[in-house]
Design a protein around this motif. Sequence first.
Motif, PDB file in Angstrom:
ATOM      1  N   PRO A   1      99.978  82.705  95.321  1.00  0.00           N
ATOM      2  CA  PRO A   1      99.363  81.443  94.901  1.00  0.00           C
ATOM      3  C   PRO A   1      98.901  81.555  93.449  1.00  0.00           C
ATOM      4  O   PRO A   1      98.248  82.533  93.081  1.00  0.00           O
ATOM      5  CB  PRO A   1      98.177  81.284  95.858  1.00  0.00           C
ATOM      6  CG  PRO A   1      98.371  82.309  96.932  1.00  0.00           C
ATOM      7  CD  PRO A   1      99.169  83.412  96.320  1.00  0.00           C
ATOM      8  N   LEU A   2      99.219  80.577  92.634  1.00  0.00           N
ATOM      9  CA  LEU A   2      98.776  80.606  91.245  1.00  0.00           C
ATOM     10  C   LEU A   2      97.286  80.271  91.174  1.00  0.00           C
ATOM     11  O   LEU A   2      96.828  79.330  91.816  1.00  0.00           O
ATOM     12  CB  LEU A   2      99.589  79.620  90.405  1.00  0.00           C
ATOM     13  CG  LEU A   2     101.087  79.934  90.302  1.00  0.00           C
ATOM     14  CD1 LEU A   2     101.785  78.921  89.406  1.00  0.00           C
ATOM     15  CD2 LEU A   2     101.324  81.349  89.776  1.00  0.00           C
ATOM     16  N   PRO A   3      96.507  81.035  90.397  1.00  0.00           N
ATOM     17  CA  PRO A   3      95.061  80.848  90.361  1.00  0.00           C
ATOM     18  C   PRO A   3      94.657  79.540  89.695  1.00  0.00           C
ATOM     19  O   PRO A   3      95.457  78.876  89.022  1.00  0.00           O
ATOM     20  CB  PRO A   3      94.580  82.046  89.540  1.00  0.00           C
ATOM     21  CG  PRO A   3      95.748  82.413  88.695  1.00  0.00           C
ATOM     22  CD  PRO A   3      96.971  82.120  89.514  1.00  0.00           C
TER      23      PRO A   3
ATOM     24  N   VAL B   1      90.964  92.771  85.982  1.00  0.00           N
ATOM     25  CA  VAL B   1      91.201  91.433  86.520  1.00  0.00           C
ATOM     26  C   VAL B   1      92.554  91.468  87.225  1.00  0.00           C
ATOM     27  O   VAL B   1      93.555  91.880  86.637  1.00  0.00           O
ATOM     28  CB  VAL B   1      91.192  90.372  85.407  1.00  0.00           C
ATOM     29  CG1 VAL B   1      91.579  89.007  85.973  1.00  0.00           C
ATOM     30  CG2 VAL B   1      89.822  90.305  84.748  1.00  0.00           C
ATOM     31  N   HIS B   2      92.572  91.069  88.481  1.00  0.00           N
ATOM     32  CA  HIS B   2      93.808  91.124  89.264  1.00  0.00           C
ATOM     33  C   HIS B   2      94.897  90.322  88.569  1.00  0.00           C
ATOM     34  O   HIS B   2      94.685  89.163  88.189  1.00  0.00           O
ATOM     35  CB  HIS B   2      93.578  90.558  90.673  1.00  0.00           C
ATOM     36  CG  HIS B   2      94.633  90.916  91.649  1.00  0.00           C
ATOM     37  ND1 HIS B   2      95.912  90.406  91.587  1.00  0.00           N
ATOM     38  CD2 HIS B   2      94.615  91.752  92.721  1.00  0.00           C
ATOM     39  CE1 HIS B   2      96.634  90.892  92.583  1.00  0.00           C
ATOM     40  NE2 HIS B   2      95.869  91.722  93.289  1.00  0.00           N
ATOM     41  N   PRO B   3      96.087  90.905  88.352  1.00  0.00           N
ATOM     42  CA  PRO B   3      97.127  90.215  87.579  1.00  0.00           C
ATOM     43  C   PRO B   3      97.658  88.943  88.223  1.00  0.00           C
ATOM     44  O   PRO B   3      98.189  88.089  87.521  1.00  0.00           O
ATOM     45  CB  PRO B   3      98.238  91.265  87.462  1.00  0.00           C
ATOM     46  CG  PRO B   3      97.982  92.225  88.573  1.00  0.00           C
ATOM     47  CD  PRO B   3      96.502  92.256  88.759  1.00  0.00           C
ATOM     48  N   PHE B   4      97.506  88.788  89.535  1.00  0.00           N
ATOM     49  CA  PHE B   4      98.010  87.589  90.203  1.00  0.00           C
ATOM     50  C   PHE B   4      96.893  86.617  90.603  1.00  0.00           C
ATOM     51  O   PHE B   4      96.985  85.423  90.363  1.00  0.00           O
ATOM     52  CB  PHE B   4      98.817  87.978  91.449  1.00  0.00           C
ATOM     53  CG  PHE B   4     100.055  88.777  91.139  1.00  0.00           C
ATOM     54  CD1 PHE B   4     100.938  88.378  90.146  1.00  0.00           C
ATOM     55  CD2 PHE B   4     100.343  89.939  91.827  1.00  0.00           C
ATOM     56  CE1 PHE B   4     102.075  89.117  89.848  1.00  0.00           C
ATOM     57  CE2 PHE B   4     101.472  90.692  91.540  1.00  0.00           C
ATOM     58  CZ  PHE B   4     102.335  90.276  90.545  1.00  0.00           C
ATOM     59  N   THR B   5      95.814  87.124  91.189  1.00  0.00           N
ATOM     60  CA  THR B   5      94.750  86.237  91.662  1.00  0.00           C
ATOM     61  C   THR B   5      93.708  85.943  90.589  1.00  0.00           C
ATOM     62  O   THR B   5      92.924  85.012  90.735  1.00  0.00           O
ATOM     63  CB  THR B   5      94.038  86.865  92.867  1.00  0.00           C
ATOM     64  OG1 THR B   5      93.301  88.030  92.429  1.00  0.00           O
ATOM     65  CG2 THR B   5      95.035  87.285  93.948  1.00  0.00           C
ATOM     66  N   LYS B   6      93.671  86.768  89.530  1.00  0.00           N
ATOM     67  CA  LYS B   6      92.663  86.690  88.454  1.00  0.00           C
ATOM     68  C   LYS B   6      91.260  87.006  88.951  1.00  0.00           C
ATOM     69  O   LYS B   6      90.264  86.735  88.270  1.00  0.00           O
ATOM     70  CB  LYS B   6      92.681  85.320  87.767  1.00  0.00           C
ATOM     71  CG  LYS B   6      94.049  84.904  87.250  1.00  0.00           C
ATOM     72  CD  LYS B   6      94.668  85.945  86.341  1.00  0.00           C
ATOM     73  CE  LYS B   6      96.047  85.538  85.848  1.00  0.00           C
ATOM     74  NZ  LYS B   6      96.719  86.609  85.073  1.00  0.00           N
ATOM     75  N   GLU B   7      91.158  87.610  90.112  1.00  0.00           N
ATOM     76  CA  GLU B   7      89.873  88.052  90.650  1.00  0.00           C
ATOM     77  C   GLU B   7      89.403  89.286  89.893  1.00  0.00           C
ATOM     78  O   GLU B   7      90.192  90.161  89.552  1.00  0.00           O
ATOM     79  CB  GLU B   7      90.038  88.385  92.138  1.00  0.00           C
ATOM     80  CG  GLU B   7      88.847  89.041  92.784  1.00  0.00           C
ATOM     81  CD  GLU B   7      89.173  89.599  94.162  1.00  0.00           C
ATOM     82  OE1 GLU B   7      88.220  90.068  94.826  1.00  0.00           O
ATOM     83  OE2 GLU B   7      90.355  89.585  94.567  1.00  0.00           O
ATOM     84  N   GLN B   8      88.095  89.359  89.615  1.00  0.00           N
ATOM     85  CA  GLN B   8      87.522  90.545  88.980  1.00  0.00           C
ATOM     86  C   GLN B   8      87.320  91.626  90.034  1.00  0.00           C
ATOM     87  O   GLN B   8      86.648  91.407  91.043  1.00  0.00           O
ATOM     88  CB  GLN B   8      86.182  90.214  88.320  1.00  0.00           C
ATOM     89  CG  GLN B   8      85.498  91.407  87.670  1.00  0.00           C
ATOM     90  CD  GLN B   8      86.234  91.926  86.446  1.00  0.00           C
ATOM     91  OE1 GLN B   8      86.585  91.146  85.560  1.00  0.00           O
ATOM     92  NE2 GLN B   8      86.454  93.221  86.385  1.00  0.00           N
TER      93      GLN B   8
END
Length: 298
Positions: free
Chosen positions: A6-8, A272-279
């Motif tokens: 899923p794109l963030p 930062v997660h490369p797909f979810t952008k979660e820290q």
Amino acid sequence: MKFVIPLPENQEEITIRELLENEWLIPRKVRHFLRTRKNVLCNDQAIMFHESVKAGDQITLIFEATDYALPTILPGNRQNLSILYEDEHFIILNKPYGIKTHPNQPDETDTLLNDLADYLAEKKQLPYVVHRLDKETSGAILFAKNPVVLPILGRMLEHKDIQRIYEAEVRGHFKTQVPFTISKKIGRHRHDRRMRTIDEKNGQTAITHVTPFKETSTTTWVTCQLDTGRTHQIRVHLESIGHPIIGDPLYEKRPTKNVSRLQLHAKELSLVHPFTKEQIRVLATPYLSNQNGESTGK
């Protein structure tokens, strides 16, 4: 391999071609196969490479077994692993002292990579080395779980988007507790292939940020953050200013007594997660500095 990503929410509108090539670093040959096989879907529908996607879209990538060359790694023992974080794409382990990150010979089975291969076998996944820790160093270490995310993590490491903080116990005291930076080039040692040395003429740029934070009667605990990742960088830099790491079998010229290991530990890793952008931030506890209230060295 099939990935549903899923794109963030902060994803800007972008074409599939730009997403695969510039952000996810899919190799040109593999992008060609994805396009000709129609193996890229957006919200479960085939999509052309010139079409755009946006935040909230669900991208599916379907890879064939022949798209990537897969490594052969003999299994070790999964019981040795201490997992700090894991998802579909990568895993962060708490590496013990005294074990190598990866094999140097194809028949080795007693490294961290072998143990991880054993663990991932039941998931039908393979481990890929993103960075390494010296055999004598413990703490947080990152591995990719598929060849798709591997180049992304490699670029993040190169661009300093993966932060690693180490702690070390060094000989002696500093005049002040003010943070400072060591910028000295590092090259190979002329007489010992195991070692590195300061070489301002032919060495590679190396930058280490050092912060003293606790003293014992004869030693100081420091944290170190790297701008570069040269072999033995922290060990060489600290020895070069007269504060070798306690227990260092290579760089402590007068070995400290009653110390069983190198006092160097990768205490924190964040990205930062490369797909979810979660820290994501993990702490590799227990810290060495908490175990030793006073250095056992004399």
